[in-house]
Design a protein around this motif. Structure first.
Motif: not given
Length: 391
Positions: A329-355
């Motif tokens: 029952l241990s709860l863990r989370g992982f996250s990652d992001a790309d910097h300025a990945g969107c080619r239109i407005d240069r916003k980043s995208t967050s990726g997360t997952c929880q186990l």
């Protein structure tokens, strides 16, 4: 249709009264449909009222919408459930069991107007299918029945522990999933619900909202193989060449304003079908969300990227999620992001997952709301989102 009206009379859903002054009754209509399961279909008719005719402050005060997948994701790997499998039951005419507080009047059902009082209307004591407050009224009634604390209607998932036995219950509209650490607690709950509502006990949970669920002593496997084959056939991709990845590593989508436009309706239909598949497909979460950004003006390059996803599904039709019974029952989370990945407005995208232990219970891939000035800032935003979900 007669059975539906008899059920209304038996449950005291409404009263036939004189039309009130300065109040416009809401219309009613019959809805006929086939409820399809993974191995067949069942004919059904029900009466409801168009919800868009209800006026806020007059016909209803608050609305409510349930969640389903994330609470279900926590049910499957929970250790106390190892002693018994998850069960499923269906409430017949769920919404007409919920009491409403507002004063609502509806017209008589088409084709079943009273011969003695054709100009009278029905005053609702309980909810119908269609009105805005119907889901909230039903959840208030069913939460009182299972004796949970205030606020259950906003959780959708509850648990109780008595005498060492643990019972968990998840409710989604008229479908109830329940399981426990002992057969006695499960049977007691089923009997209690059957005394209060007209129920259909469906046995072991196998098919739920197009999710195919296979339970075993070692764990639970959830997949959408049938749904995958259905959408491949729907969009004529069943004979396409399979691909081993959903997207090429060097693909970078942009607005492609000079590209050839494609059918917007078909493109949106493909995106909508794929978004529902992400309920058990974290492997396509990022690329589906990326392609979904271009639904307003889809181009050929965007359609090719979407078809690449379908070709990947042809390669992995029965890929799903495994929830081990031995998971902690241990709860863990992982996250990652790309910097300025969107080619239109240069916003980043967050990726997360929880186990929960080794079981993946939640995940997301979404574009950040603001432009990050550095890689570090983009990573912190993604980590904050991940921690919020964990809490």
């Amino acid at each position: 249709m007669y059975e539906e009206l008899e059920n209304f009379e038996r449950n005291h859903v409404w009263d036939l009264v004189e039309p009130p002054p300065n109040r416009r009754p809401i219309g009613t209509k019959w809805v006929f449909k086939n409820k399809r399961g993974w191995d067949g279909c069942e004919e059904q008719s029900e009466i409801g009222s168009p919800g868009f005719l209800s006026k806020e402050g007059i016909d209803y005060e608050e609305t409510f919408a349930p969640l389903v997948w994330k609470p279900l994701g926590f049910c499957l790997p929970w250790r106390p459930l190892k002693a018994s499998k998850l069960q499923q039951m269906d409430v017949k005419s769920a919404f007409p069991n919920g009491f409403i507080e507002e004063e609502v009047y509806v017209k008589q059902p088409p084709g079943f107007e009273s011969a003695r009082f054709p100009n009278r209307v029905y005053k609702l004591r309980k909810a119908l299918y269609g009105p805005k407050q119907a889901p909230r009224a039903w959840y208030a009634r069913v939460s009182a029945q299972v004796r949970v604390c205030d606020g259950f209607g906003r959780q959708d998932l509850v648990s109780s522990s008595r005498g060492g036995d643990t019972l968990i219950v998840q409710i989604y509209v008229d479908d109830i999933i329940f399981g426990g650490s002992s057969h006695a607690s499960v049977s007691s709950f089923a009997e209690q619900m059957s005394r209060e509502f007209e129920m259909s006990l469906m046995g072991e949970l196998q098919f739920f909202l197009r999710l195919q669920i296979k339970q075993s002593p070692k764990g639970t496997f959830v997949h959408q193989a049938k749904y995958t084959r259905d959408i491949l056939k729907k969009f004529e991709m069943g004979d396409s060449k399979p691909m081993t990845t959903p997207m090429s590593t060097n693909t970078a989508l942009d607005a492609d304003e000079d590209g050839e436009t494609v059918d917007q309706k078909e493109f949106r239909g493909m995106i909508g079908s794929l978004l529902y598949l992400t309920a058990t497909g974290p492997d396509i979460q990022f690329v589906v969300c990326l392609c979904a950004r271009y639904q307003a003006s889809p181009r050929t390059s965007h359609l090719q990227a979407v078809k690449r996803i379908f070709r990947y599904l042809k390669f992995t039709p029965e890929l799903g999620l495994w929830y081990s019974s031995g998971s902690s029952l241990s709860l863990r989370g992982f996250s990652d992001a790309d910097h300025a990945g969107c080619r239109i407005d240069r916003k980043s995208t967050s990726g997360t997952c929880q186990l929960l232990g080794t079981s993946l219970v939640s995940w997301s891939s979404r574009r950040q709301a603001s432009v990050s000035l550095s890689t570090t800032e983009a990573e912190y935003i993604a980590t904050a989102s991940c921690c919020s979900q964990l809490l």
